[in-house]
Design a protein around this motif. Structure first.
Motif, PDB file in Angstrom:
ATOM      1  N   TRP A  25      -2.620   0.320  -4.103  1.00 59.16           N
ATOM      2  CA  TRP A  25      -1.540  -0.593  -3.821  1.00 59.16           C
ATOM      3  C   TRP A  25      -0.551  -0.674  -5.138  1.00 59.16           C
ATOM      4  N   ARG A  62      -6.385   7.184   2.905  1.00 61.55           N
ATOM      5  CA  ARG A  62      -7.584   7.040   2.863  1.00 61.55           C
ATOM      6  C   ARG A  62      -8.196   6.131   2.043  1.00 61.55           C
ATOM      7  N   LYS A  63      -7.278   5.781   1.117  1.00 65.07           N
ATOM      8  CA  LYS A  63      -7.742   4.953  -0.057  1.00 65.07           C
ATOM      9  C   LYS A  63      -7.272   3.461   0.022  1.00 65.07           C
ATOM     10  N   ASN A  64      -7.885   2.695  -0.638  1.00 59.17           N
ATOM     11  CA  ASN A  64      -7.467   1.122  -0.661  1.00 59.17           C
ATOM     12  C   ASN A  64      -7.498   0.590  -2.000  1.00 59.17           C
ATOM     13  N   GLU A  65      -8.829   0.505  -2.681  1.00 60.55           N
ATOM     14  CA  GLU A  65      -8.645   0.178  -3.928  1.00 60.55           C
ATOM     15  C   GLU A  65      -7.982   1.006  -4.828  1.00 60.55           C
ATOM     16  N   ARG A 124       1.971  -0.277   4.229  1.00 62.19           N
ATOM     17  CA  ARG A 124       2.014  -1.973   4.887  1.00 62.19           C
ATOM     18  C   ARG A 124       1.983  -2.773   3.399  1.00 62.19           C
ATOM     19  N   TRP A 142      -2.537   8.777  -0.300  1.00 59.10           N
ATOM     20  CA  TRP A 142      -3.101   7.238  -0.472  1.00 59.10           C
ATOM     21  C   TRP A 142      -3.622   7.149   0.817  1.00 59.10           C
ATOM     22  N   HIS A 147       0.780  -1.254  -0.028  1.00 60.42           N
ATOM     23  CA  HIS A 147      -0.107  -0.147  -0.098  1.00 60.42           C
ATOM     24  C   HIS A 147       0.954   1.415  -0.089  1.00 60.42           C
ATOM     25  N   LEU A 182      -7.052  -4.309  -5.925  1.00 59.73           N
ATOM     26  CA  LEU A 182      -6.254  -3.391  -5.170  1.00 59.73           C
ATOM     27  C   LEU A 182      -5.324  -2.542  -5.819  1.00 59.73           C
TER      28      LEU A 182
END
Length: 161
Positions: free
Chosen positions: A37, A31-34, A127, A29, A23, A139
């Motif tokens: 990464w 507060r973003k997930n999809e 992470r 970035w 990530h 992701l």
């Protein structure tokens, strides 16, 4: 001028295929997930360094550990173009024994908050995770998703894939 990047996609089979992705760090970035990464990767100058050596260097810089394989043992999955024109060469290596507790993420500096005149340090990645290829496609940033297809095609082609 074309920007070149190289990265290393580790995989393991325990019992299903999984890949290691990271990530991206920093406030953009957070507060973003999809789509936030990445395969551990970074820019290089092809006149100064091979893509495989750059992939190994970037892996070490971003994750703080040496890649679990020598660059001469990496298999090249291909070079993939981003919409921006950037070209990313992705290598693959088996990495199921990588100790994720030993990671020490590299950092970068940038002005933050914007136009504040203050500089802050942020981790290049915040992470990492082993995920299935299907989850990796959700992701990863869009330009890196074809590398997952290439890995699955190479593995389907035979035991050396």
């Amino acid at each position: 001028m074309t920007v070149h990047s190289a990265g290393l996609l580790l995989y393991r089979v325990q019992p299903a295929l999984e890949v290691l992705i990271a990530h991206m760090g920093g406030p953009f970035w957070a507060r973003k997930n999809e789509g936030a990464w990445s395969i551990p990767k970074g820019e290089f100058d092809p006149a100064e360094e091979s893509a495989a050596d750059a992939a190994a260097r970037e892996f070490r810089e971003e994750l703080g550990v040496t890649a679990p394989a020598d660059p001469s043992d990496f298999a090249e999955l291909g070079t993939f173009a981003y919409a921006s024109g950037k070209r990313v060469t992705v290598f693959v290596a088996e990495g199921g024994d990588l100790d994720l507790t030993a990671l020490s993420f590299g950092e970068f500096e940038m002005e933050w908050p914007p136009r504040s005149g203050r500089t802050a340090s942020f981790p290049e990645v915040d992470r990492v995770a082993w995920v299935t290829p299907a989850r990796a496609r959700e992701l990863l940033v869009k330009g890196q998703r074809p590398a997952i297809d290439a890995l699955e095609a190479a593995r389907a082609a035979g035991p050396e894939g």
